[in-house]
Design a protein around this motif. Structure first.
Motif, PDB file in Angstrom:
ATOM      1  N   PHE A 154       0.803  -1.222   0.000  1.00 52.16           N
ATOM      2  CA  PHE A 154       0.000   0.000   0.000  1.00 52.16           C
ATOM      3  C   PHE A 154       0.836   1.272   0.000  1.00 52.16           C
ATOM      4  O   PHE A 154       0.487   2.249  -0.670  1.00 52.16           O
ATOM      5  N   VAL A 155       1.930   1.286   0.777  1.00 48.02           N
ATOM      6  CA  VAL A 155       2.846   2.427   0.802  1.00 48.02           C
ATOM      7  C   VAL A 155       4.272   1.901   0.848  1.00 48.02           C
ATOM      8  O   VAL A 155       4.525   0.787   1.311  1.00 48.02           O
ATOM      9  N   ARG A 156       5.196   2.716   0.406  1.00 44.91           N
ATOM     10  CA  ARG A 156       6.579   2.250   0.302  1.00 44.91           C
ATOM     11  C   ARG A 156       7.328   2.317   1.628  1.00 44.91           C
ATOM     12  O   ARG A 156       8.352   1.636   1.791  1.00 44.91           O
ATOM     13  N   HIS A 157       6.857   3.124   2.566  1.00 46.00           N
ATOM     14  CA  HIS A 157       7.549   3.272   3.853  1.00 46.00           C
ATOM     15  C   HIS A 157       6.546   3.186   5.009  1.00 46.00           C
ATOM     16  O   HIS A 157       6.334   4.175   5.739  1.00 46.00           O
ATOM     17  N   PRO A 158       5.940   2.034   5.228  1.00 46.68           N
ATOM     18  CA  PRO A 158       4.929   1.922   6.291  1.00 46.68           C
ATOM     19  C   PRO A 158       5.484   2.135   7.689  1.00 46.68           C
ATOM     20  O   PRO A 158       4.762   2.600   8.578  1.00 46.68           O
ATOM     21  N   ARG A 216       2.627   3.797  -5.701  1.00 49.35           N
ATOM     22  CA  ARG A 216       2.950   5.198  -5.969  1.00 49.35           C
ATOM     23  C   ARG A 216       3.207   6.016  -4.713  1.00 49.35           C
ATOM     24  O   ARG A 216       3.897   7.030  -4.750  1.00 49.35           O
ATOM     25  N   TRP A 217       2.672   5.595  -3.573  1.00 46.64           N
ATOM     26  CA  TRP A 217       2.651   6.463  -2.404  1.00 46.64           C
ATOM     27  C   TRP A 217       3.745   6.100  -1.413  1.00 46.64           C
ATOM     28  O   TRP A 217       3.939   4.940  -1.077  1.00 46.64           O
ATOM     29  N   PRO A 221      -1.555   6.842   1.253  1.00 41.17           N
ATOM     30  CA  PRO A 221      -2.199   6.560  -0.036  1.00 41.17           C
ATOM     31  C   PRO A 221      -3.081   7.729  -0.488  1.00 41.17           C
ATOM     32  O   PRO A 221      -3.856   8.287   0.294  1.00 41.17           O
ATOM     33  N   GLY A 222      -2.900   8.100  -1.755  1.00 40.25           N
ATOM     34  CA  GLY A 222      -3.689   9.181  -2.323  1.00 40.25           C
ATOM     35  C   GLY A 222      -3.173  10.568  -2.035  1.00 40.25           C
ATOM     36  O   GLY A 222      -3.698  11.559  -2.562  1.00 40.25           O
TER      37      GLY A 222
END
Length: 224
Positions: A154-158, A216-217, A221-222
């Protein structure tokens, strides 16, 4: 991690939390401090037990700043870590001793939700990512590869968005607006670190650029 090191962490970290919370509060009888301490120990303890089962190598990876960590990251950490640590004593000085600010009571549960969410997401990220280290570097000796499972879908750096939840959540859980100042400083520096680390990974880690096109995020997200 050796048994001696594990015992040191198990004893030293709660003691450090006691000092950071109750010394600035000026009393050992400050109930909000005990509630947060209990929640942190219980949640991090549960997360630690799960990680010991599913990804025990993470304890060696996160035991210290490893050789090869980028110099710019060491400089950032020299400011991030004190700002992060300051959240608890500033909150204790404010809400526990001097009462500089008044946080609405209904914000406090929101703070605890943020704290638990931060710990849960951090644990999830560490469970699927054996390369989750405290310093930024390319781990060539460990054959670092792109991780795209778990929260990395979902995100690159959770781990970083989880840290932001934790910083802000601790301040609100203790009922302090003033503690949001070091929390905001630590968060801003962490956002900067995210951008710089992402740029490094895109240029030096094989496959990361393709992964960045799919996911992308960086953090939200978004949004970003």
């Amino acid at each position: 991690m050796s048994r001696r090191t594990a015992i040191t962490y198990a004893i030293g970290l709660p003691l450090a939390l006691l000092v950071l919370i109750f010394l600035p509060a000026g009393t050992i009888a400050w109930r909000p401090g005990w509630v947060l301490l209990f929640v942190l120990i219980l949640a991090f303890g549960a997360s630690g037990l799960v990680l010991a089962w599913v990804n025990p190598v993470i304890y060696r990876a996160r035991s210290r700043i490893q050789p090869g960590t980028k110099s710019w990251d060491k400089s950032l950490l020299a400011f991030i870590l004190p700002a992060m640590t300051a959240v608890l004593p500033v909150a204790a000085l404010d809400a526990g001793r001097f009462h500089w600010s008044q946080v609405p009571a209904w914000w406090v549960p929101g703070g605890y939700i943020a704290v638990l969410a931060g710990i849960a997401v951090t644990g999830w990220a560490q469970a699927v990512n054996p390369f989750f280290e405290p310093g930024v570097r390319i781990q060539a000796e460990r054959h670092q590869r792109v991780i795209d499972s778990g929260p990395y879908r979902f995100v690159r750096h959770p781990g970083y968005i989880a840290a932001l939840f934790l910083f802000i959540g601790m301040a609100l859980a203790l009922g302090s607006f003033w503690a949001l100042v070091p929390a905001a400083l630590a968060s801003a520096l962490l956002v900067l670190r995210t951008a710089w680390e992402d740029r490094l990974l895109r240029s030096e880690l094989a496959g990361y650029d393709d992964y960045a096109r799919r996911v992308r995020w960086r953090l939200v997200p978004g949004l970003w």
